[in-house]
Write an enzyme that holds these catalytic residues in place. Structure first.
Site, PDB file in Angstrom:
ATOM      1  N   SER A 147      32.710  42.230  28.439  1.00 25.72           N
ATOM      2  CA  SER A 147      33.373  41.206  27.613  1.00 25.72           C
ATOM      3  C   SER A 147      32.309  40.528  26.774  1.00 25.72           C
ATOM      4  O   SER A 147      31.116  40.588  27.107  1.00 25.72           O
ATOM      5  CB  SER A 147      34.032  40.181  28.546  1.00 25.72           C
ATOM      6  OG  SER A 147      34.445  39.031  27.822  1.00 25.72           O
ATOM      7  N   TYR A 160      33.922  34.985  36.108  1.00 31.22           N
ATOM      8  CA  TYR A 160      34.229  35.974  35.059  1.00 31.22           C
ATOM      9  C   TYR A 160      32.952  36.320  34.293  1.00 31.22           C
ATOM     10  O   TYR A 160      32.613  37.500  34.125  1.00 31.22           O
ATOM     11  CB  TYR A 160      35.310  35.429  34.119  1.00 31.22           C
ATOM     12  CG  TYR A 160      35.870  36.486  33.177  1.00 31.22           C
ATOM     13  CD1 TYR A 160      36.825  37.401  33.614  1.00 31.22           C
ATOM     14  CD2 TYR A 160      35.434  36.582  31.864  1.00 31.22           C
ATOM     15  CE1 TYR A 160      37.333  38.379  32.763  1.00 31.22           C
ATOM     16  CE2 TYR A 160      35.938  37.551  31.001  1.00 31.22           C
ATOM     17  CZ  TYR A 160      36.888  38.452  31.466  1.00 31.22           C
ATOM     18  OH  TYR A 160      37.376  39.420  30.621  1.00 31.22           O
TER      19      TYR A 160
HETATM   20  P1  NAD Z   1      45.555  42.642  31.866  1.00 28.93           P
HETATM   21  O1  NAD Z   1      45.687  41.538  32.849  1.00 28.93           O
HETATM   22  O2  NAD Z   1      46.607  42.831  30.834  1.00 28.93           O
HETATM   23  O3  NAD Z   1      45.330  44.041  32.599  1.00 28.93           O
HETATM   24  C1  NAD Z   1      44.446  44.160  33.680  1.00 28.93           C
HETATM   25  C2  NAD Z   1      44.895  45.332  34.508  1.00 28.93           C
HETATM   26  O4  NAD Z   1      44.060  45.441  35.675  1.00 28.93           O
HETATM   27  C3  NAD Z   1      46.317  45.157  35.000  1.00 28.93           C
HETATM   28  O5  NAD Z   1      46.994  46.391  34.854  1.00 28.93           O
HETATM   29  C4  NAD Z   1      46.130  44.816  36.473  1.00 28.93           C
HETATM   30  O6  NAD Z   1      47.244  45.209  37.252  1.00 28.93           O
HETATM   31  C5  NAD Z   1      44.903  45.639  36.785  1.00 28.93           C
HETATM   32  N1  NAD Z   1      44.234  45.212  38.016  1.00 28.93           N
HETATM   33  C6  NAD Z   1      43.839  43.960  38.347  1.00 28.93           C
HETATM   34  N2  NAD Z   1      43.289  43.963  39.557  1.00 28.93           N
HETATM   35  C7  NAD Z   1      43.325  45.239  40.000  1.00 28.93           C
HETATM   36  C8  NAD Z   1      42.909  45.875  41.186  1.00 28.93           C
HETATM   37  N3  NAD Z   1      42.335  45.173  42.184  1.00 28.93           N
HETATM   38  N4  NAD Z   1      43.091  47.208  41.318  1.00 28.93           N
HETATM   39  C9  NAD Z   1      43.690  47.910  40.327  1.00 28.93           C
HETATM   40  N5  NAD Z   1      44.120  47.368  39.185  1.00 28.93           N
HETATM   41  C10 NAD Z   1      43.933  46.040  39.032  1.00 28.93           C
HETATM   42  O7  NAD Z   1      44.130  42.398  31.187  1.00 28.93           O
HETATM   43  P2  NAD Z   1      43.479  43.009  29.870  1.00 28.93           P
HETATM   44  O8  NAD Z   1      43.308  41.900  28.930  1.00 28.93           O
HETATM   45  O9  NAD Z   1      44.157  44.246  29.454  1.00 28.93           O
HETATM   46  O10 NAD Z   1      42.009  43.352  30.422  1.00 28.93           O
HETATM   47  C11 NAD Z   1      41.523  44.652  30.646  1.00 28.93           C
HETATM   48  C12 NAD Z   1      40.008  44.569  30.813  1.00 28.93           C
HETATM   49  O11 NAD Z   1      39.417  44.115  29.592  1.00 28.93           O
HETATM   50  C13 NAD Z   1      39.575  43.582  31.894  1.00 28.93           C
HETATM   51  O12 NAD Z   1      38.447  44.087  32.576  1.00 28.93           O
HETATM   52  C14 NAD Z   1      39.185  42.356  31.084  1.00 28.93           C
HETATM   53  O13 NAD Z   1      38.272  41.542  31.753  1.00 28.93           O
HETATM   54  C15 NAD Z   1      38.598  43.008  29.849  1.00 28.93           C
HETATM   55  N6  NAD Z   1      38.586  42.121  28.694  1.00 28.93           N
HETATM   56  C16 NAD Z   1      39.759  41.642  28.176  1.00 28.93           C
HETATM   57  C17 NAD Z   1      39.720  40.807  27.071  1.00 28.93           C
HETATM   58  C18 NAD Z   1      40.973  40.251  26.443  1.00 28.93           C
HETATM   59  O14 NAD Z   1      40.871  39.402  25.570  1.00 28.93           O
HETATM   60  N7  NAD Z   1      42.156  40.690  26.803  1.00 28.93           N
HETATM   61  C19 NAD Z   1      38.494  40.426  26.507  1.00 28.93           C
HETATM   62  C20 NAD Z   1      37.326  40.927  27.064  1.00 28.93           C
HETATM   63  C21 NAD Z   1      37.386  41.774  28.157  1.00 28.93           C
END
Ligand code: NAD
Length: 255
Positions: A147, A160
């Site tokens: 991130s 985080y």
């Molecule tokens: P989201 O919450 O929409 O999706 C996260 C997914 O991870 C979900 O499908 C959830 O069920 C799954 N998950 C959580 N814990 C789990 C576990 N223990 N075992 C298996 N699956 C699990 O979030 P997102 O925004 O799509 O994020 C995806 C990745 O991108 C994450 O690592 C997040 O930190 C990173 N990220 C997101 C953003 C953003 O702005 N959305 C920014 C930077 C980084």
């Protein structure tokens, strides 16, 4: 050389937590350039539904399974099943992640631990499960979803930022461990995208605007704007790139 340097036909890609959000987006992106797809989620029905939809849309083979990324036994079983069904995992995107937003003094130890377990230990467990076969085949791609908050701090996000910063050094260390094997390890660092994880920001106009104000492009990322980074790092085009991070952040960390 043509666009085939971005093609993934014949490759199998596993996207953890790939049933929604950026994970589902990237699963569809890799399928669109020919990869067969494995998705895990903690809920079998969600993983299966997403896998079926991807198969229907892109005509690739898919597998949707229940497995928590922190459960090493379940993850090893998933890799065995995927190998038996699809022939081995070539690409792993460690995407599953969570966020708990509290300042240090208000953060319960159990929440700190849960974020570290899923965001940092999960990618360790999943990469450990796939590296031996990738190394044996002499080809592999591991992509950790870090991130912007792995690069810069933000008040109120202690586990985080610590987990995402940790992922960047895990990326570099695994890249060095595997540098001569044909397996590359890189990280993607997204800025804000509108997914369920950011529901508390999306539902609060003030917080939403405060984030926009930090982004030089003046807007949040659109989900398809993650596709290029995922396809590129997974593809033959990125064969000499390892241990690096690709920022997809509208300029957040440029200032
Ligand atoms: P989201 O919450 O929409 O999706 C996260 C997914 O991870 C979900 O499908 C959830 O069920 C799954 N998950 C959580 N814990 C789990 C576990 N223990 N075992 C298996 N699956 C699990 O979030 P997102 O925004 O799509 O994020 C995806 C990745 O991108 C994450 O690592 C997040 O930190 C990173 N990220 C997101 C953003 C953003 O702005 N959305 C920014 C930077 C980084």
């Amino acid at each position: 050389m043509g666009l085939e340097i971005f093609g993934l036909k014949g490759r199998v890609a596993w996207i953890t937590g790939g049933s929604k959000g950026l994970g589902l987006q990237m699963a569809n992106a890799l399928a669109s350039v020919g990869a067969d797809i494995v998705i895990n989620s903690r809920h079998a029905a969600e993983a299966e539904a997403a896998a079926h939809a991807i198969a229907r849309q892109h005509g690739v083979r898919t597998l949707g399974l229940a497995a928590d990324v922190t459960n090493e036994t379940a993850i090893n079983a998933l890799v065995e099943r995927a190998t038996a069904t699809l022939g081995g995992i070539d690409i792993l995107i460690n995407n599953a992640g969570i966020n708990v937003r509290q300042p240090t003094t208000e953060m319960a130890l159990v929440d700190w631990q849960r974020v570290l377990d899923i965001n940092l230990t999960g990618p360790f467990v999943c990469s450990k499960a796939v590296i031996p076969a990738m190394r044996a085949r002499g080809w592999g791609r591991i992509i950790h979803m870090s991130s912007i908050l792995g690069q810069v701090g933000l008040a109120g996000r202690p586990p985080y930022t610590a987990s995402k910063g940790g992922l960047i050094l895990l990326t570099k260390t695994q890249a060095l461990e595997l540098a001569t094997t044909g397996v590359t390890v890189n990280a993607i660092c997204p800025g804000p995208f509108a997914t369920e994880m950011n529901r508390p920001l999306l539902d609060d106009p003030e917080k939403y605007a405060a984030f926009v104000a930090k982004i030089p492009m003046g807007r949040w990322g659109e989900l398809p704007e993650i596709d290029g980074a995922a396809i590129f790092l997974a593809s033959p085009a990125a064969s000499f790139i390892t241990g690096t991070t690709l920022l997809v952040d509208g300029g957040w960390t440029a200032q």
